[in-house]
Design a protein around this motif. Structure first.
Motif, PDB file in Angstrom:
ATOM      1  N   ALA A 463       0.691  -1.259  -0.113  1.00 33.18           N
ATOM      2  CA  ALA A 463      -0.149   0.351  -0.477  1.00 33.18           C
ATOM      3  C   ALA A 463       0.978   1.454   0.046  1.00 33.18           C
ATOM      4  N   LEU A 464       1.807   1.286   0.523  1.00 24.80           N
ATOM      5  CA  LEU A 464       2.852   2.676   0.396  1.00 24.80           C
ATOM      6  C   LEU A 464       3.900   2.211  -0.335  1.00 24.80           C
ATOM      7  N   ALA A 471       1.375   9.714  -5.300  1.00 22.85           N
ATOM      8  CA  ALA A 471       2.042  10.819  -4.993  1.00 22.85           C
ATOM      9  C   ALA A 471       2.014  11.588  -5.942  1.00 22.85           C
ATOM     10  N   ILE A 472       3.828  11.274  -5.831  1.00 23.86           N
ATOM     11  CA  ILE A 472       4.517  11.503  -7.099  1.00 23.86           C
ATOM     12  C   ILE A 472       3.883  12.079  -8.136  1.00 23.86           C
ATOM     13  N   ILE A 491       9.291   7.487   0.990  1.00 26.20           N
ATOM     14  CA  ILE A 491       8.709   6.643   1.404  1.00 26.20           C
ATOM     15  C   ILE A 491       8.582   5.223   0.663  1.00 26.20           C
ATOM     16  N   TRP A 492       8.247   5.782  -0.934  1.00 26.31           N
ATOM     17  CA  TRP A 492       8.816   4.591  -2.167  1.00 26.31           C
ATOM     18  C   TRP A 492      10.102   3.557  -1.497  1.00 26.31           C
ATOM     19  N   LEU A 493      11.452   4.584  -1.121  1.00 24.82           N
ATOM     20  CA  LEU A 493      12.355   4.346  -1.407  1.00 24.82           C
ATOM     21  C   LEU A 493      12.515   3.099   0.679  1.00 24.82           C
ATOM     22  N   PRO A 521      10.212  -5.605  -8.833  1.00 21.14           N
ATOM     23  CA  PRO A 521       8.387  -4.743  -9.737  1.00 21.14           C
ATOM     24  C   PRO A 521       8.221  -3.664  -9.154  1.00 21.14           C
ATOM     25  N   SER A 522       8.631  -3.289  -8.294  1.00 20.82           N
ATOM     26  CA  SER A 522       8.026  -1.679  -7.246  1.00 20.82           C
ATOM     27  C   SER A 522       8.668  -0.746  -8.117  1.00 20.82           C
TER      28      SER A 522
END
Length: 584
Positions: A463-464, A471-472, A491-493, A521-522
């Motif tokens: 979810a994050l 958001a980006i 946050i993504w990292l 995949p992320s």
């Protein structure tokens, strides 16, 4: 007979030309049944949302519903050429000029690099699925196994939209380059309907004729289509090499003096549209059912064709912008006009012929791929199972091929390329994002293996990753500042790192797996969402309307047909569950 006999009986009832061949399921046998089914919609929807198909179901049960097997005739060599033939077409020959002139300038080569990286990440995600679930359904089948029935159908609708619109766009571009070959304006070969809006008034009968010929070729033989594609693509590659070599002899570095005239935002905006030029490789994944050795051939075919394609695109983009100032590039036939501008007018005929060959192979590969998607969707009964029938003589899904190309021809007859390309990119980016999510689910969640604690951690981190990626994209689309990235990027990292460190993988690939999980995949999720944020508002509105139409169809037809089919299949297998998580 036993279990197999029961299964065969169910399958043939669902996919034959017998009575009620289009809506054969229990819910549609009478108005009373249908009304009861509609009243039971909440329960059925819950069942379909929470249910995931089993791999065995997709590999065995679903294939049996087509009555006849598809012929295993393809090797990695066939797949590489199918991949190249499926991808290199209208995008590079038409949209390069448009995006260079209006959004990116000479930096359009960077736009192709960005789109190519995104496509390559998606290719890796597709490859693991295609190796382990080698069926004609492609991403539809993969998402049924990992994200469930409802999500897979929403994706399936967009997959079909992608193919119809992509084929229509290429067919119209075929007419444009055919006109160039004969020294005519593209609209000279179109019928003008003045009563219609400008985006829909240029009717294209040549596009329909081309699609009819492609349809005949696609239904006769998959191997025959592969051989034709192989020969045509070799000729096409030779033409592309001519364009690059001849064009670079007329290169003027002054045309690169203003390399990024529209700024970084223009590069990404062009990249989102130019993703259209990479569409088609997923058709290779749909051929896994007809591949001799999927574990070896699929990775080589998919990754090999994408690397070659990206290199060719970048060289062509560099060549075009060195030959001519981006301000003077023609948006309809950029390469042909560029050669005329440098005194090589005769070369435009070679360019036009090469473009026609490229677009022909794109249409053929798309026809083969889209029919196999539709076939597998028909096997689930979410669409009429009549579409799932495989012809015994040809070993090809004739019904699905004819239906898809008929729909493509109708769209190609009316609609302009500009509308088609933007809508196509948004559908494809959405599907590729879902496949990347499906891969993470496949690796980190296995029922009965993943503990509750790890399941919760996985859901939170996923979810994050999604939230920070969205958001980006939103911040990019709405602001020129940098503060938002200082929050969203970490946050993504951190969420990807958390998934990597704190959640053990629950599944190890049997034959071939995507490297660098969860990072690859992320990153695919983040890039696809970012490119979605670079598209225009009108594209999202059309996408929303079509997705809503898909959901309405699902509630009234697809949901109930799929529910009945799953229950009947489970009963026919003596109550052995054919799905995971079914609601009793």
């Amino acid at each position: 007979m036993g279990e197999n006999g029961s299964q065969e009986g169910v399958s043939k009832r669902g996919c034959s030309f017998a009575k009620n061949k289009f809506l054969p399921d229990e819910s549609f046998r009478s108005w009373g049944n249908y009304v009861r089914a509609l009243k039971d919609t909440p329960h059925r929807l819950k069942d379909r949302v929470l249910t995931r198909s089993l791999e065995e179901t997709e590999l065995v049960d679903m294939k049996a519903r087509s009555q006849h097997e598809m012929k295993k005739t393809l090797s990695w060599w066939d797949l590489i050429w199918f991949g190249i033939g499926a991808v290199i077409g209208a995008g590079i020959f038409v949209l390069t000029g448009l995006e260079a002139q209006q959004h990116a300038g000479p930096a359009v080569v960077l736009s192709y690099v960005i789109s190519g990286i995104s496509a390559l990440l998606s290719v890796f995600c597709y490859t693991e699925f295609a190796v382990e679930i080698p069926v004609a359904g492609g991403s539809f089948a993969y998402l049924r196994v990992e994200l469930g029935d409802f999500v897979s159908f929403v994706a399936a609708g967009n997959i079909l939209l992608e193919y119809v619109i992509g084929g229509a766009a290429v067919a119209r571009s075929w007419t444009s380059y055919f006109a160039t070959l004969l020294n005519h304006h593209p609209n000279d070969f179109r019928i003008v309907a003045h009563s219609l809006s400008p985006d829909y008034r240029y009717l294209d009968p040549i596009a329909i004729a081309v699609l009819a010929i492609i349809c005949v070729m696609a239904v006769i033989s998959t191997k025959g289509s592969s051989i034709f594609n192989y020969i045509a693509t070799i000729i096409h590659i030779a033409v592309l090499l001519f364009i690059i070599i001849a064009g670079l002899t007329k290169a003027d570095t002054k045309n690169y003096s203003d390399f990024v005239p529209f700024g970084v935002r223009g590069i990404f905006q062009a990249s989102a549209v130019l993703f259209f030029a990479y569409i088609g490789f997923d058709a290779v994944a749909t051929m896994a059912e007809e591949t001799k050795n999927p574990g070896r051939d699929i990775p080589i075919g998919l990754v090999g064709s994408m690397v070659i394609t990206t290199l060719i695109y970048c060289l062509l983009a560099v060549t075009l912008c060195l030959m001519q100032s981006y301000k003077d590039i023609d948006v309809d036939a950029p390469f042909s006009v560029a050669f005329e501008a440098v005194g090589m007018g005769w070369a435009k005929y070679i360019v036009a012929a090469g473009a026609l060959k490229g677009m022909t192979t794109v249409l053929l590969a798309a026809a083969v791929g889209q029919a196999r998607y539709l076939t597998h969707i028909g096997r689930t009964h979410m669409l009429p199972p009549w579409l799932a029938i495989v012809n015994e003589k040809t070993g090809t899904p004739v019904n699905a091929t004819v239906v898809m190309l008929a729909a493509t021809a109708i769209i190609a007859f009316f609609t302009s390329l500009g509308i088609l390309s933007n809508l196509l990119s948004i559908s494809t980016l959405f599907i590729f994002m879902l496949v990347a999510i499906g891969l993470l689910v496949r690796r980190y969640y296995v029922s009965g293996v993943t503990t509750t604690a790890n399941h919760i951690k996985f859901v939170v981190f996923l979810a994050l990753i999604l939230g920070s990626s969205i958001a980006i994209a939103i911040y990019w689309a709405s602001s020129d500042g940098w503060i938002g990235y200082a929050v969203t990027l970490p946050i993504w990292l951190l969420s990807t790192t958390g998934l990597w460190v704190f959640v053990p993988q629950a599944r190890v690939p049997k034959v071939w797996g995507v490297p660098l999980v969860p990072w690859l995949p992320s990153l695919s999720i983040a890039i696809n969402i970012f490119l979605l944020g670079s598209l225009d508002k009108a594209s999202f509105e059309r996408f929303g309307i079509f997705t809503l139409a898909i959901i309405v169809y699902y509630f009234f037809f697809g949901l109930h047909a799929s529910y009945d089919t799953a229950r009947e299949a489970s009963s026919a297998k003596q109550m052995k569950n054919v799905e995971e998580g079914a609601v009793n």
